[in-house]
Design an enzyme around this catalytic site. Structure first.
Site, mmCIF file in Angstrom:
data_model
loop_
_atom_site.group_PDB
_atom_site.id
_atom_site.type_symbol
_atom_site.label_atom_id
_atom_site.label_comp_id
_atom_site.label_asym_id
_atom_site.label_seq_id
_atom_site.Cartn_x
_atom_site.Cartn_y
_atom_site.Cartn_z
ATOM 1 N N SER A 48 -3.823 7.157 1.882
ATOM 2 C CA SER A 48 -4.020 6.738 0.530
ATOM 3 C C SER A 48 -2.683 6.021 0.363
ATOM 4 O O SER A 48 -1.510 5.701 1.065
ATOM 5 C CB SER A 48 -3.574 8.201 -0.064
ATOM 6 N N ILE A 50 0.124 2.962 -0.429
ATOM 7 C CA ILE A 50 0.541 1.920 -0.351
ATOM 8 C C ILE A 50 0.042 1.545 1.450
ATOM 9 O O ILE A 50 -0.439 0.507 1.662
ATOM 10 C CB ILE A 50 2.362 1.513 0.248
ATOM 11 N N SER A 174 12.821 1.721 0.204
ATOM 12 C CA SER A 174 12.117 1.888 -1.057
ATOM 13 C C SER A 174 13.146 1.393 -1.938
ATOM 14 O O SER A 174 15.093 1.134 -1.229
ATOM 15 C CB SER A 174 12.371 3.675 -1.549
ATOM 16 N N TYR A 200 15.413 11.145 0.374
ATOM 17 C CA TYR A 200 14.451 10.196 0.621
ATOM 18 C C TYR A 200 15.481 8.969 0.088
ATOM 19 O O TYR A 200 14.788 7.598 1.506
ATOM 20 C CB TYR A 200 13.984 10.290 -0.470
ATOM 21 N N LYS A 204 15.914 5.846 3.227
ATOM 22 C CA LYS A 204 15.344 4.156 3.126
ATOM 23 C C LYS A 204 16.853 3.621 2.982
ATOM 24 O O LYS A 204 16.305 2.428 3.855
ATOM 25 C CB LYS A 204 14.548 4.371 2.344
ATOM 26 N N THR A 235 0.911 5.674 -7.042
ATOM 27 C CA THR A 235 0.768 5.821 -5.513
ATOM 28 C C THR A 235 0.560 7.579 -6.185
ATOM 29 O O THR A 235 1.291 8.380 -6.712
ATOM 30 C CB THR A 235 1.261 6.047 -5.052
#
Length: 314
Positions: A48, A50, A174, A200, A204, A235
């Site tokens: 799903s 990107i 990100s 996260y 990244k 998304t």
């Protein structure tokens, strides 16, 4: 100058407005039609968002694509959408959990047994757990998924990538990484109160640090490595993991296809962009927005030593 200012102001640069304003003045044109014909691409997290949009973009340029997913049903649905849009596309669905070294080794073994060359490897798979979670091997889940899994998979697929005349690896980071420094002292987020969004962003940041390290590691094989961030895209992952952010920003989020644009460009433009750099909207970007996030050489060395050992790299 305006482009750089938009990036520093974040919202103008990361939103759909930034993408659409820049679209008419790319520093380089679109990849040529058929640029990836007869090639093979692997995209992780391709069920799903990107990842799926990236796989579609690569298929439109002629590449056969392997969709790497954890959920076969989502993978098959993504495959059906891609084939409907590109009827002659060759698309396969393969299962792999990037947080599991056994799963990564199994998938890499399947690939090396079936193919003799790999042209594009896109590390897009991501997780954002609400609570600190460890894998069976004892690693924090976001670190295992965003750092250790990509490290191991790239190394295992190195012979296939080296067999390509123009192999490219893309790490999808990100913009949130700009808020974090490299935590070489605590890569597994064992200290302090755990926050999923912080974990996260930390990992990244680690991916951005990895890009030049891997570029150097694989330079002798002719493999280029690129880091990038897609801006803010609408998304399922964003809606599910960051519902408050999604609700506040939905009006100006990019489409998944707009977020994937630079990934596809990095994979297919000719000549290949400079290896080891960080990109957004087809332009090289600084890896740091704040002086406080800059890495010291000893931190980079410690981070690499820990990660390479934990990933089982030779």
């Amino acid at each position: 100058m305006l482009d750089s200012l938009a990036d520093r102001l974040v919202v103008p640069g990361y939103s759909k407005w930034g993408y659409r304003l820049r679209r008419g003045s790319w520093p380089a044109g679109d990849p040529k039609p058929g640029a990836l014909r007869a090639g093979l691409s692997v995209v992780t997290g391709a069920g799903s968002g990107i990842g799926k949009a990236t796989a579609l973009g690569l298929a439109r340029l002629g590449s056969a694509v392997v969709l790497v997913v954890r959920d076969r049903a989502k993978g098959e649905a993504a495959r059906a959408e891609i084939v409907a849009a590109v009827p002659d596309a060759v698309v396969q669905v393969r299962l792999c959990d990037l947080s599991s070294p056994d799963s990564v080794r199994r998938f890499a073994g399947e690939m090396t047994a079936e193919f003799d060359r790999l042209d594009v490897l896109v590390h897009n798979a991501g997780v954002l757990p609400r609570e600190r979670t460890e894998t069976p091997e004892g690693h924090e889940l976001t670190f295992a998924t965003h750092v250790l899994g990509p490290l191991l998979l790239t190394d295992l697929l190195r012979p296939l990538l080296a067999a390509s005349p123009d192999a490219r690896v893309v790490l999808v980071s990100s913009g949130g990484m700009y808020t974090q420094r490299l935590r070489a002292d605590d890569p597994e987020y064992r200290e302090g109160e755990y926050r999923g969004a912080t974990a996260y962003a930390r990992t990244k940041r680690m991916q951005v640090v990895l890009a030049p390290l891997l570029a150097e590691r694989y330079a002798s094989d002719g493999i280029t490595v690129h880091g990038m961030h897609p801006g803010w895209a609408d998304t399922p992952g964003v809606a599910g993991s960051l519902p408050g952010f999604h609700r506040l920003t939905k009006a100006f989020l990019r489409t998944a296809e707009e977020g994937a644009d630079t990934i596809v460009w990095l994979a297919a433009t000719s000549p290949a962009p400079r290896s080891g750099r960080f990109w957004h909207d087809r332009r090289e970007r600084p890896a740091h927005a704040l002086p406080s996030t800059r890495e010291k050489p000893e931190d980079v060395k410690a981070f690499w030593a820990y990660s390479a050992n934990a990933a089982g790299l030779a």
